[in-house]
Design an enzyme around this catalytic site. Structure first.
Site, PDB file in Angstrom:
ATOM      1  CG  HIS A 134      10.831  -5.463 -44.948  1.00  0.00           C
ATOM      2  ND1 HIS A 134      11.972  -5.365 -44.204  1.00  0.00           N
ATOM      3  CD2 HIS A 134      11.078  -4.783 -46.105  1.00  0.00           C
ATOM      4  CE1 HIS A 134      12.880  -4.652 -44.871  1.00  0.00           C
ATOM      5  NE2 HIS A 134      12.361  -4.300 -46.024  1.00  0.00           N
ATOM      6  CG  ASP A 176      20.336  -5.494 -40.596  1.00  0.00           C
ATOM      7  OD1 ASP A 176      19.561  -5.230 -41.541  1.00  0.00           O
ATOM      8  OD2 ASP A 176      21.565  -5.281 -40.643  1.00  0.00           O
ATOM      9  CG  LEU A 207      25.701   0.286 -31.698  1.00  0.00           C
ATOM     10  CD1 LEU A 207      26.111   1.352 -30.700  1.00  0.00           C
ATOM     11  CD2 LEU A 207      24.480  -0.462 -31.171  1.00  0.00           C
ATOM     12  CB  THR A 252      16.669   9.027 -38.711  1.00  0.00           C
ATOM     13  OG1 THR A 252      17.937   8.564 -38.215  1.00  0.00           O
ATOM     14  CG2 THR A 252      15.805   9.410 -37.529  1.00  0.00           C
ATOM     15  CG  ASN A 292      16.014   2.069 -42.312  1.00  0.00           C
ATOM     16  OD1 ASN A 292      15.692   1.578 -41.221  1.00  0.00           O
ATOM     17  ND2 ASN A 292      17.148   1.707 -42.921  1.00  0.00           N
TER      18      ASN A 292
HETATM   19  C1  IPE Z   1      19.450  -0.863 -39.027  1.00  0.00           C
HETATM   20  O1  IPE Z   1      19.591  -1.660 -40.159  1.00  0.00           O
HETATM   21  C2  IPE Z   1      18.050  -0.352 -38.918  1.00  0.00           C
HETATM   22  C3  IPE Z   1      17.024  -1.346 -38.641  1.00  0.00           C
HETATM   23  C4  IPE Z   1      17.205  -2.631 -38.462  1.00  0.00           C
HETATM   24  C5  IPE Z   1      15.701  -0.832 -38.536  1.00  0.00           C
HETATM   25  P1  IPE Z   1      20.104  -1.077 -41.558  1.00  0.00           P
HETATM   26  O2  IPE Z   1      20.014  -2.199 -42.504  1.00  0.00           O
HETATM   27  O3  IPE Z   1      19.392   0.174 -41.892  1.00  0.00           O
HETATM   28  O4  IPE Z   1      21.620  -0.726 -41.207  1.00  0.00           O
HETATM   29  P2  IPE Z   1      22.872  -0.529 -42.155  1.00  0.00           P
HETATM   30  O5  IPE Z   1      22.450   0.366 -43.272  1.00  0.00           O
HETATM   31  O6  IPE Z   1      23.275  -1.881 -42.634  1.00  0.00           O
HETATM   32  O7  IPE Z   1      23.913   0.063 -41.262  1.00  0.00           O
HETATM   33  C1  IPE Z   2      16.062  -4.744 -41.566  1.00  0.00           C
HETATM   34  O1  IPE Z   2      16.341  -5.542 -42.661  1.00  0.00           O
HETATM   35  C2  IPE Z   2      14.740  -4.013 -41.670  1.00  0.00           C
HETATM   36  C3  IPE Z   2      14.855  -2.565 -41.844  1.00  0.00           C
HETATM   37  C4  IPE Z   2      15.957  -1.878 -41.873  1.00  0.00           C
HETATM   38  C5  IPE Z   2      13.609  -1.846 -42.001  1.00  0.00           C
HETATM   39  P1  IPE Z   2      17.006  -4.922 -43.968  1.00  0.00           P
HETATM   40  O2  IPE Z   2      15.926  -4.461 -44.869  1.00  0.00           O
HETATM   41  O3  IPE Z   2      18.023  -3.907 -43.611  1.00  0.00           O
HETATM   42  O4  IPE Z   2      17.704  -6.207 -44.572  1.00  0.00           O
HETATM   43  P2  IPE Z   2      19.124  -6.268 -45.261  1.00  0.00           P
HETATM   44  O5  IPE Z   2      20.109  -5.715 -44.267  1.00  0.00           O
HETATM   45  O6  IPE Z   2      19.057  -5.434 -46.490  1.00  0.00           O
HETATM   46  O7  IPE Z   2      19.330  -7.718 -45.520  1.00  0.00           O
HETATM   47 MG    MG Z   3      19.999  -4.007 -43.177  1.00  0.00          MG
END
Ligand code: IPE
Ligand code: IPE
Ligand code: MG
Length: 236
Positions: free
Chosen positions: A41, A24, A191, A70, A72
């Site tokens: 990314h 993340d 989580l 699921t 995202n």
């Molecule tokens: C969790 O991160 C999913 C992945 C890293 C793939 P998110 O960025 O989606 O989680 P939230 O929305 O902050 O809980």
């Molecule tokens: C995790 O990084 C990657 C995915 C969830 C696919 P994020 O895209 O959630 O990055 P932040 O949390 O917005 O910084």
């Molecule tokens: Mg994130």
């Protein structure tokens, strides 16, 4: 036994068998630099490759990374497309590098909504890498609750006794040990629907480092912290 080999053995024993990582912070990393989120990314995908290889080097047998949840799909379409495109690119590279990396790739999650192109590549890398013993699970369109429901339905369909063992055999992680250590970078203390069944006795490590800045040294810190824990599993 020579002193150095004894030391190495101790170090080896201390390595968790299964490390899971919630990758993340890619978006915030890019935003801080005035760059589009997809750039975060891209860098995150590079870091994944480096860390997966490093885990193998230090003797971790199972690595699980959360790549796409699921939930995202709620993101803007161009970001979802950029992530799927990166995955396709990664699988092409992985296919070319298997003999070098010797890592078995497995995917956790529901593949149904993924593109035919991506599904075909996933099946190909799983097949070609299945001879290797170090496992890297990529959780893609993965959600812990969806996984539990999927397993519950399969258990009912099979008409099996609802025991923990039977249930676990219907999870995407069937046959694999539960994660010993779950790492979440980016400062979030949750989580986000990751490995809800499997994390029952996992140890957690949280760090403010954003995933694109994550390094092998940070992984060493997480493992060192893990080594200072006493796992009791409800005992004394
Ligand atoms: C969790 O991160 C999913 C992945 C890293 C793939 P998110 O960025 O989606 O989680 P939230 O929305 O902050 O809980
Ligand atoms: C995790 O990084 C990657 C995915 C969830 C696919 P994020 O895209 O959630 O990055 P932040 O949390 O917005 O910084
Ligand atoms: Mg994130």
């Amino acid at each position: 036994m020579a002193f150095w080999s004894k030391k190495r053995k101790i170090e080896h024993n201390a390595v968790p068998r299964h490390i899971a990582i919630i990758m993340d912070g890619n978006g915030r990393w890019a935003k801080k630099r005035g760059l589009p989120r997809r750039y975060g990314h891209r860098v995150g995908a590079k870091v994944f490759r480096r860390i997966a290889t490093y885990c193998k080097e230090i003797g971790v047998q199972y690595i699980t990374v959360y790549a796409f949840s699921t939930e995202n799909w709620k993101r803007p379409q161009d970001e979802v497309e950029a992530i799927m495109e990166l995955l396709c690119e990664y699988l092409d590279t992985a296919l070319a590098e298997f003999e070098e990396n010797r890592i078995r790739l497995c995917f956790l999650g529901d593949r149904t909504p993924l593109s035919d192109k991506l599904k075909a590549k996933m099946a190909e890398v799983e097949e070609k890498s299945k001879k290797y013993t170090t496992v890297c699970n990529i959780a893609l369109n993965y959600g812990g609750r969806a996984e539990i429901l999927h397993a519950a339905r399969a258990l009912l369909e099979a008409g099996e006794e609802p025991t923990e063992e039977n249930f676990s055999r219907h999870l995407y992680t069937a046959g694999q040990p539960d994660p010993d250590l779950i790492i979440r970078p980016s400062g979030e203390l949750r989580l986000s629907n990751f490995l809800l069944w499997q994390c029952a006795y996992s140890e957690f490590y949280f760090t403010d480092v954003l995933w694109p800045d994550f390094t092998p040294a940070e992984l060493d810190r997480a493992v060192a912290d893990y080594n200072g824990r006493k796992r009791r599993y409800g005992g004394v």
